[in-house]
Design an enzyme around this catalytic site. Sequence first.
Site, PDB file in Angstrom:
ATOM      1  N   ASP A 249       0.873  -1.163   0.000  1.00 19.57           N
ATOM      2  CA  ASP A 249       0.000   0.000   0.000  1.00 19.57           C
ATOM      3  C   ASP A 249       0.919   1.224   0.000  1.00 19.57           C
ATOM      4  O   ASP A 249       2.129   1.115   0.239  1.00 19.57           O
ATOM      5  CB  ASP A 249      -0.957  -0.005   1.208  1.00 19.57           C
ATOM      6  CG  ASP A 249      -2.182   0.900   0.939  1.00 19.57           C
ATOM      7  OD1 ASP A 249      -2.096   1.770   0.044  1.00 19.57           O
ATOM      8  OD2 ASP A 249      -3.215   0.750   1.626  1.00 19.57           O
TER       9      ASP A 249
HETATM   10  C1  BGC Z   1      -5.086   3.271  -0.005  1.00 16.01           C
HETATM   11  C2  BGC Z   1      -5.180   2.322  -1.178  1.00 16.01           C
HETATM   12  C3  BGC Z   1      -5.050   3.088  -2.456  1.00 16.01           C
HETATM   13  C4  BGC Z   1      -3.735   3.837  -2.451  1.00 16.01           C
HETATM   14  C5  BGC Z   1      -3.459   4.618  -3.712  1.00 16.01           C
HETATM   15  C6  BGC Z   1      -3.865   4.151  -0.103  1.00 16.01           C
HETATM   16  O1  BGC Z   1      -3.932   5.163   0.857  1.00 16.01           O
HETATM   17  O2  BGC Z   1      -5.085   2.538   1.182  1.00 16.01           O
HETATM   18  O3  BGC Z   1      -6.399   1.628  -1.133  1.00 16.01           O
HETATM   19  O4  BGC Z   1      -5.156   2.225  -3.541  1.00 16.01           O
HETATM   20  O5  BGC Z   1      -3.736   4.750  -1.363  1.00 16.01           O
HETATM   21  O6  BGC Z   1      -4.256   5.728  -3.784  1.00 16.01           O
END
Ligand code: BGC
Length: 811
Positions: A249
């Site tokens: 993530d």
């Molecule tokens: C989130 C993800 C997301 C990523 C990219 C993160 O903060 O947890 O679900 O895909 O950001 O935006």
Amino acid sequence: MINTQNFIITIACACACMTAVGSAATVNADQAEKRASELLKQMTLEEKIDYIGGLGISIRAIPRLGIPEIVMSDGPMGCRCYGKAAAFPAGIALAATWNRTMADEIGIALGRECRARGVHIILAPAVNIYRSPLCGRNFEYMGEDPYLASHMVVPLIDGVQSQEVLTTIKHFACNNQEWDRNGISSEVDERTLNEIYFTAFRAAVQKGKSRCLMISYNLVNGVHSSENDYLMNQTLKRDWGFGGIIMSDWWSTYNGVNAANAGLDLEMPNGDYMNQKNLLPAIKDGLVKESTIDEKVTRILRTIIKAGFLDRPQTLSNIPLDDPKSDDAALKGARESIVLLKNDHKVLPLNRRKIKSIAVLGPNAYPAVYCGGGSAYTTTFKSVSILEGIKSVAGKGVDVYTPLQDLGFVKCKMEVFNNKELSGEPVKVSDVEHINNIWTTVAPEGLASPANFSVRWTGKIHPDKAGKYRLNTRYDDGIRVWLDGKLILDDWTDHLVRSTDEAMELEARDYDVKVEYYQGGGEAIIAFQWKPYVTPEEEMRDLKKYDAVVYCAGFNNTTEGEGFDRPFELPKAQVEYISALSKVHPKVIVTLNTGGGVAWAGWLDRVPAVMQTWYSGQEIGRAAAEIIFGDVNPSGKLPATFEKRAEDNPSFPYYSIKTNKKTPYTEGIFGGYRGYDKNKVEPQFCFGYGLSYTTFEFSNLKIKKTGTGDARNIIVTCDVMNTGERAGMEVAQLYLGDVKCSVPRPVRELKGFDKVSLNPGETKPVSFTLTKEDLSFFDVKTHKWVAEPGRFKVWVGSSSRDIPLHGGFEW
Ligand code: BGC
């Protein structure tokens, strides 16, 4: 000088692209493996290490090898990262349809949205289990039950991937709360992980063949997910045979060596840790093997080659950005997602012949509240609020009143500046009537990105009569407002969303209004509205004259979303308003925009009808209105138990424990309805519950065995009849219980469901096949799934607590 090798590759690629547009340019596994290994051989170690660190929201290109940039976009509500896009029902709303075909259709539409924008990989779907109503991201997920989530996510993945767009199942594992999501460790035993929290991920990987997976922010059993050997190397890669890409993530990698060795393939959004500085010496010192890096690069290459990404362009220009097919899919999904929770005295549907006037109230009536907040938030080309839906669906004979509307400007000039100081020449000047904008993902016209800009509005408002008016603002970040040259609001700082609501006396004449706004980063919200002031008492008194009242309650993208948990209680003002309203009007219909259960005390028993509208996407208002007027018969069912009181939830004593950075999952496998059954607690609305405007009857349960040994199947059949007067859809739900077992087991668990559409008086047979897998529990002694011989009970009905048919069989 022309690099001939480069030149040849470019030409070859361009030719392949031209011929392959729109065709299924997927590559077979052997060829993909061969091509990946040939490319790998041509890469230097430095290049390989760079390749496993992302590039913002892409996988970097290696032009000298003809490897293109692989573009990602966030989901799951829509393909949200490249301007406006369609917003489909949120994950929990989609799960509430209990319709696998619907999931597939939404998946196809989402895939098309990606192709229209040249997106190769969507960062969706999301299947973390709904453990507590407080989790800010429940709306993105698919409810509390692993079986339901698995069966809804697989067709969704199929739909997306059928469009040659890869899915990223996220966030593995146990990101079941947003509170301290980067610091908290989810403490979960092995059986609970396997039976509850892993199940939908396993289905997504093994059955859905999701090609990518995203690791969670939180730690699992004390180890960061991005460094978690058990999650990545052992479970995903070894036990589940996952051959795709495991990505982190965003900014959730903390140690390059640990992450590399534990199985992380791609650090996002950049190689902050898995980079040359950290990995070259580690390889030299034998702390990381070069073959470990090769394996990651091979996984990425194999995945993108197999998908055809090296052989064709991803953008399909014949799909419009604003695609009517997406609108259709969003509407169909929204219609089936809404759950009718309460309908006393059959107040709903409203009869157009009898209802001549309707008042639509509440903060969520307009504009449309169709999405929760955070990385799922999708800015749409259009959206239908409940107010707009009711206006268009009610028909000519029905007078629709709302006190919410903004009177707007007589004339107003909007100037957009590409800096935060309103300095220099504006990049765009236009005329507007209202100030009500969300620019979080889509910048105002004239700007490339929705950050570091400012806007000035200069215009006139004109009260028709002298009197008291209300002036409201909502803004994130800074705002300044002048009325007739006098500064009446000055909050020129960076902050989260704030709002003001002032009453003031105005004369019947023109007033000069100037509003200035700047956006630093994050959410970009600005609204300035004015309207006649009425006291709550006056408003209430007036409301008596309407034949029906719809009150639109709930949270929104600033009060329920990613990065924070939300309260269990609805905002106090909403509860008080509903309660006061119920004293003056007998027909209050409440719609609820939430990602899950809320506190019901003080309002639920005072109103006759409640509809759970979730965050059902851009068509939410039309779908809700069609249900209110009976053009659509509601068929959504709850994918999560709605508790009576916060403390009834089985995770309540353990959730977001604010000490020791740990959140113990002490309730184990007995979360959700499994816990209510075990603890003998009556929920407010049980799992699987949802009303219809017609009635259904279940009959004729038959259970038969086929096959032998482990290939034995149990075939359960029954009939469902529509015994009412309208066509409708019912979800037949099969629950299974293990009568005697060496380990504690839930009283019953969902192991089959089927949504049937029935005309009045019509009967249809439903059939379920139970396999050994459905009967099994995860045995922590052998680390295997075990179905113990003995008696199993079967129940079939319309919810987890309305299960009139029962029988059993020996295994
Ligand atoms: C989130 C993800 C997301 C990523 C990219 C993160 O903060 O947890 O679900 O895909 O950001 O935006």
